[in-house]
Design a protein around this motif. Structure first.
Motif, PDB file in Angstrom:
ATOM      1  N   GLY A  70       0.813  -1.210   0.000  1.00 34.07           N
ATOM      2  CA  GLY A  70       0.000   0.000   0.000  1.00 34.07           C
ATOM      3  C   GLY A  70       0.845   1.257   0.000  1.00 34.07           C
ATOM      4  O   GLY A  70       0.344   2.362   0.176  1.00 34.07           O
ATOM      5  N   GLY A  71       2.138   1.103  -0.212  1.00 35.00           N
ATOM      6  CA  GLY A  71       3.053   2.243  -0.173  1.00 35.00           C
ATOM      7  C   GLY A  71       2.766   3.316  -1.211  1.00 35.00           C
ATOM      8  O   GLY A  71       3.106   4.475  -1.010  1.00 35.00           O
ATOM      9  N   SER A  72       2.116   2.935  -2.300  1.00 37.56           N
ATOM     10  CA  SER A  72       1.778   3.925  -3.324  1.00 37.56           C
ATOM     11  C   SER A  72       0.753   4.934  -2.815  1.00 37.56           C
ATOM     12  O   SER A  72       0.585   6.001  -3.396  1.00 37.56           O
ATOM     13  CB  SER A  72       1.251   3.237  -4.583  1.00 37.56           C
ATOM     14  OG  SER A  72       0.054   2.521  -4.289  1.00 37.56           O
ATOM     15  N   LEU A  73       0.084   4.608  -1.714  1.00 42.44           N
ATOM     16  CA  LEU A  73      -0.931   5.488  -1.134  1.00 42.44           C
ATOM     17  C   LEU A  73      -0.382   6.358   0.000  1.00 42.44           C
ATOM     18  O   LEU A  73      -1.103   7.165   0.573  1.00 42.44           O
ATOM     19  CB  LEU A  73      -2.093   4.641  -0.599  1.00 42.44           C
ATOM     20  CG  LEU A  73      -2.747   3.689  -1.601  1.00 42.44           C
ATOM     21  CD1 LEU A  73      -3.737   2.779  -0.906  1.00 42.44           C
ATOM     22  CD2 LEU A  73      -3.398   4.469  -2.723  1.00 42.44           C
ATOM     23  N   ILE A  74       0.894   6.183   0.316  1.00 48.52           N
ATOM     24  CA  ILE A  74       1.507   6.870   1.453  1.00 48.52           C
ATOM     25  C   ILE A  74       2.069   8.229   1.033  1.00 48.52           C
ATOM     26  O   ILE A  74       2.724   8.352   0.001  1.00 48.52           O
ATOM     27  CB  ILE A  74       2.623   5.997   2.068  1.00 48.52           C
ATOM     28  CG1 ILE A  74       1.998   4.775   2.744  1.00 48.52           C
ATOM     29  CG2 ILE A  74       3.476   6.785   3.049  1.00 48.52           C
ATOM     30  CD1 ILE A  74       3.003   3.783   3.281  1.00 48.52           C
ATOM     31  N   ASP A  75       1.820   9.227   1.872  1.00 47.81           N
ATOM     32  CA  ASP A  75       2.415  10.544   1.686  1.00 47.81           C
ATOM     33  C   ASP A  75       3.875  10.460   2.141  1.00 47.81           C
ATOM     34  O   ASP A  75       4.153  10.104   3.281  1.00 47.81           O
ATOM     35  CB  ASP A  75       1.637  11.567   2.512  1.00 47.81           C
ATOM     36  CG  ASP A  75       2.195  12.970   2.356  1.00 47.81           C
ATOM     37  OD1 ASP A  75       2.616  13.331   1.239  1.00 47.81           O
ATOM     38  OD2 ASP A  75       2.214  13.697   3.369  1.00 47.81           O
ATOM     39  N   ASP A  76       4.788  10.773   1.247  1.00 51.11           N
ATOM     40  CA  ASP A  76       6.225  10.661   1.508  1.00 51.11           C
ATOM     41  C   ASP A  76       6.903  11.994   1.162  1.00 51.11           C
ATOM     42  O   ASP A  76       7.544  12.120   0.129  1.00 51.11           O
ATOM     43  CB  ASP A  76       6.794   9.511   0.669  1.00 51.11           C
ATOM     44  CG  ASP A  76       8.286   9.342   0.778  1.00 51.11           C
ATOM     45  OD1 ASP A  76       8.873   9.755   1.800  1.00 51.11           O
ATOM     46  OD2 ASP A  76       8.883   8.792  -0.169  1.00 51.11           O
ATOM     47  N   PRO A  77       6.761  12.997   2.030  1.00 50.65           N
ATOM     48  CA  PRO A  77       7.235  14.337   1.676  1.00 50.65           C
ATOM     49  C   PRO A  77       8.736  14.458   1.456  1.00 50.65           C
ATOM     50  O   PRO A  77       9.173  15.365   0.741  1.00 50.65           O
ATOM     51  CB  PRO A  77       6.784  15.206   2.854  1.00 50.65           C
ATOM     52  CG  PRO A  77       6.545  14.271   3.974  1.00 50.65           C
ATOM     53  CD  PRO A  77       6.156  12.956   3.355  1.00 50.65           C
ATOM     54  N   ILE A  78       9.549  13.574   2.044  1.00 49.02           N
ATOM     55  CA  ILE A  78      11.000  13.720   1.829  1.00 49.02           C
ATOM     56  C   ILE A  78      11.544  12.724   0.804  1.00 49.02           C
ATOM     57  O   ILE A  78      12.739  12.666   0.575  1.00 49.02           O
ATOM     58  CB  ILE A  78      11.792  13.661   3.157  1.00 49.02           C
ATOM     59  CG1 ILE A  78      11.645  12.329   3.865  1.00 49.02           C
ATOM     60  CG2 ILE A  78      11.369  14.799   4.068  1.00 49.02           C
ATOM     61  CD1 ILE A  78      12.557  12.186   5.079  1.00 49.02           C
ATOM     62  N   GLY A  79      10.658  11.961   0.170  1.00 52.37           N
ATOM     63  CA  GLY A  79      11.055  11.124  -0.956  1.00 52.37           C
ATOM     64  C   GLY A  79      11.896   9.911  -0.626  1.00 52.37           C
ATOM     65  O   GLY A  79      12.805   9.571  -1.373  1.00 52.37           O
ATOM     66  N   LEU A  80      11.583   9.216   0.465  1.00 55.52           N
ATOM     67  CA  LEU A  80      12.328   8.013   0.830  1.00 55.52           C
ATOM     68  C   LEU A  80      11.901   6.782   0.037  1.00 55.52           C
ATOM     69  O   LEU A  80      12.701   5.880  -0.176  1.00 55.52           O
ATOM     70  CB  LEU A  80      12.155   7.717   2.322  1.00 55.52           C
ATOM     71  CG  LEU A  80      12.772   8.710   3.297  1.00 55.52           C
ATOM     72  CD1 LEU A  80      12.415   8.332   4.725  1.00 55.52           C
ATOM     73  CD2 LEU A  80      14.274   8.748   3.123  1.00 55.52           C
ATOM     74  N   LEU A  81      10.638   6.747  -0.375  1.00 48.95           N
ATOM     75  CA  LEU A  81      10.096   5.537  -0.998  1.00 48.95           C
ATOM     76  C   LEU A  81      10.476   5.431  -2.469  1.00 48.95           C
ATOM     77  O   LEU A  81      10.440   6.417  -3.217  1.00 48.95           O
ATOM     78  CB  LEU A  81       8.572   5.513  -0.851  1.00 48.95           C
ATOM     79  CG  LEU A  81       8.060   5.449   0.581  1.00 48.95           C
ATOM     80  CD1 LEU A  81       6.539   5.575   0.606  1.00 48.95           C
ATOM     81  CD2 LEU A  81       8.499   4.166   1.268  1.00 48.95           C
ATOM     82  N   GLU A  82      10.800   4.212  -2.871  1.00 50.79           N
ATOM     83  CA  GLU A  82      11.130   3.900  -4.264  1.00 50.79           C
ATOM     84  C   GLU A  82      10.140   2.872  -4.783  1.00 50.79           C
ATOM     85  O   GLU A  82       9.455   2.203  -4.010  1.00 50.79           O
ATOM     86  CB  GLU A  82      12.545   3.317  -4.361  1.00 50.79           C
ATOM     87  CG  GLU A  82      13.627   4.248  -3.887  1.00 50.79           C
ATOM     88  CD  GLU A  82      15.013   3.630  -4.019  1.00 50.79           C
ATOM     89  OE1 GLU A  82      15.245   2.859  -4.972  1.00 50.79           O
ATOM     90  OE2 GLU A  82      15.857   3.914  -3.167  1.00 50.79           O
ATOM     91  N   GLY A  83      10.122   2.695  -6.093  1.00 43.13           N
ATOM     92  CA  GLY A  83       9.304   1.672  -6.715  1.00 43.13           C
ATOM     93  C   GLY A  83       8.176   2.265  -7.532  1.00 43.13           C
ATOM     94  O   GLY A  83       7.769   3.405  -7.327  1.00 43.13           O
TER      95      GLY A  83
END
Length: 117
Positions: A70-83
């Motif tokens: 469900g990571g595509s739905l997460i707000d990631d303001p500092i840009g840690l998530l990839e994929g």
């Protein structure tokens, strides 16, 4: 895909250089989200909430992929998530020093509340 009885067995089967990273991630998740249960799903260490997988660790030879269903739905303001998958996003962890607790804590808190199905 390997079958492991539990998270401990999964961790012990991983490359020696990655075990300390997994151990640190386990402590970190336990502190931030003690209500999540450790499990093994699809050959990976996982944290689940009411039988729904929330977070996983997947080991490559040189790094640990710390991922969020469900990571595509997460707000990631500092840009840690990839994929770029439909749901899953992850953070590449090369060493314990890569565990950005301040940045990852809000991601974990969001991930455990998602209903991505």
């Amino acid at each position: 895909m390997e079958a492991y009885k539990n998270f401990d067995e999964f961790q012990l089967a991983q490359p020696v250089n990655l075990r300390p990273i997994i151990a640190e991630l386990r402590k970190f998740v336990s502190n931030i989200a003690p209500d999540l249960d450790e499990s093994v799903k699809w050959g990976n260490g996982c944290w689940i909430n009411n039988k729904l997988p929330v977070i996983y660790v997947h080991c490559k030879n040189e790094y640990v992929q710390f991922g969020f269903y469900g990571g595509s739905l997460i707000d990631d303001p500092i840009g840690l998530l990839e994929g770029e998958g439909k749901y899953v996003r992850y953070i590449v962890v090369n060493s314990i020093n890569d565990i950005n607790e301040a940045g990852i804590s809000p991601i974990i808190k969001q991930a455990k509340t998602l209903n991505y199905r």
